[in-house]
Design a protein around this motif. Structure first.
Motif, short mmCIF file in Angstrom:
data_model
loop_
_atom_site.label_atom_id
_atom_site.label_comp_id
_atom_site.label_asym_id
_atom_site.label_seq_id
_atom_site.Cartn_x
_atom_site.Cartn_y
_atom_site.Cartn_z
N ASP A 198 21.12 -73.93 -0.79
CA ASP A 198 20.29 -73.82 -1.99
C ASP A 198 19.15 -74.84 -1.92
N PRO A 199 18.10 -74.54 -1.13
CA PRO A 199 17.03 -75.51 -0.95
C PRO A 199 16.26 -75.87 -2.22
N VAL A 200 16.22 -74.96 -3.19
CA VAL A 200 15.51 -75.27 -4.43
C VAL A 200 16.27 -76.33 -5.22
N ALA A 201 17.58 -76.16 -5.37
CA ALA A 201 18.38 -77.17 -6.07
C ALA A 201 18.35 -78.50 -5.33
N LEU A 202 18.40 -78.45 -4.01
CA LEU A 202 18.32 -79.68 -3.22
C LEU A 202 16.97 -80.37 -3.46
N ALA A 203 15.90 -79.60 -3.49
CA ALA A 203 14.57 -80.16 -3.72
C ALA A 203 14.49 -80.89 -5.06
N VAL A 204 15.11 -80.33 -6.08
CA VAL A 204 15.09 -80.96 -7.40
C VAL A 204 15.81 -82.31 -7.33
N LEU A 205 16.98 -82.36 -6.71
CA LEU A 205 17.73 -83.62 -6.61
C LEU A 205 16.98 -84.64 -5.75
N LEU A 206 16.37 -84.20 -4.66
CA LEU A 206 15.61 -85.12 -3.82
C LEU A 206 14.42 -85.70 -4.59
N ALA A 207 13.74 -84.87 -5.35
CA ALA A 207 12.59 -85.34 -6.14
C ALA A 207 13.04 -86.33 -7.20
#
Length: 166
Positions: free
Chosen positions: A123-132
């Motif tokens: 889930d790259p979108v969810a990962l992107a949110v957490l990374l941001a």
């Protein structure tokens, strides 16, 4: 003639340095910049919050460099690159450009990010949110680049882009 001079000046500037305005998990991140026309070599220096040099290299012939020793974790660092061109030097960034600052996250955050990457690999979108949320903006954009095209990824990309412009 004036346009030609401006173009030549622009080509002799160091631009697009990375990492800037983001956090990183690696204690030996790759530093990169655009090439300067006619540069024969570059020097790179990394400084802590008190402007003590924590890493450096001289005579770098390419446009990337990775420190051989670990940078300190949990510290905001800044860095500069100096291009050597025809017997003179071109330093970047220089005012009015902002400092090239970044953060090496502490070990606790690095461990949490590693767990998030495993847990959210599909889930790259969810990962992107957490990374941001952790200030890892460059990593968040990289995660979004792996996401399928669609509205959720585009909305997250726009939100992260807005955060990085603050």
């Amino acid at each position: 003639m004036a346009v030609l001079r401006l173009r030549q000046k622009r080509e002799r500037r160091v631009t697009q340095p990375t990492p800037v305005g983001t956090a990183v998990t690696a204690t030996t991140p790759a530093f990169a910049w655009t090439p300067v026309k006619d540069a024969t070599a570059y020097d790179v220096a990394v400084f802590d919050e008190r402007f003590n040099e924590v890493a450096s290299a001289t005579g770098v012939t390419g446009t990337t460099w990775t420190p051989s020793a670990a940078l300190p974790r949990g510290v905001t660092l800044s860095w500069q690159v100096t291009a050597h061109v025809a017997g003179r030097t071109v330093l970047a960034p220089v005012p009015p450009q902002p400092e090239a600052r970044f953060l090496v996250v502490d070990a606790r955050v690095e461990a949490a990010v590693a767990a998030d990457r495993q847990r959210l690999a599909a889930d790259p979108v969810a990962l992107a949110v957490l990374l941001a949320e952790r200030g890892l903006f460059a990593d968040a954009f990289a995660a979004l680049n792996r996401a399928p095209a669609g509205a959720p990824a585009a909305k997250v990309r726009a939100a992260i882009d807005a955060l990085t412009r603050r």
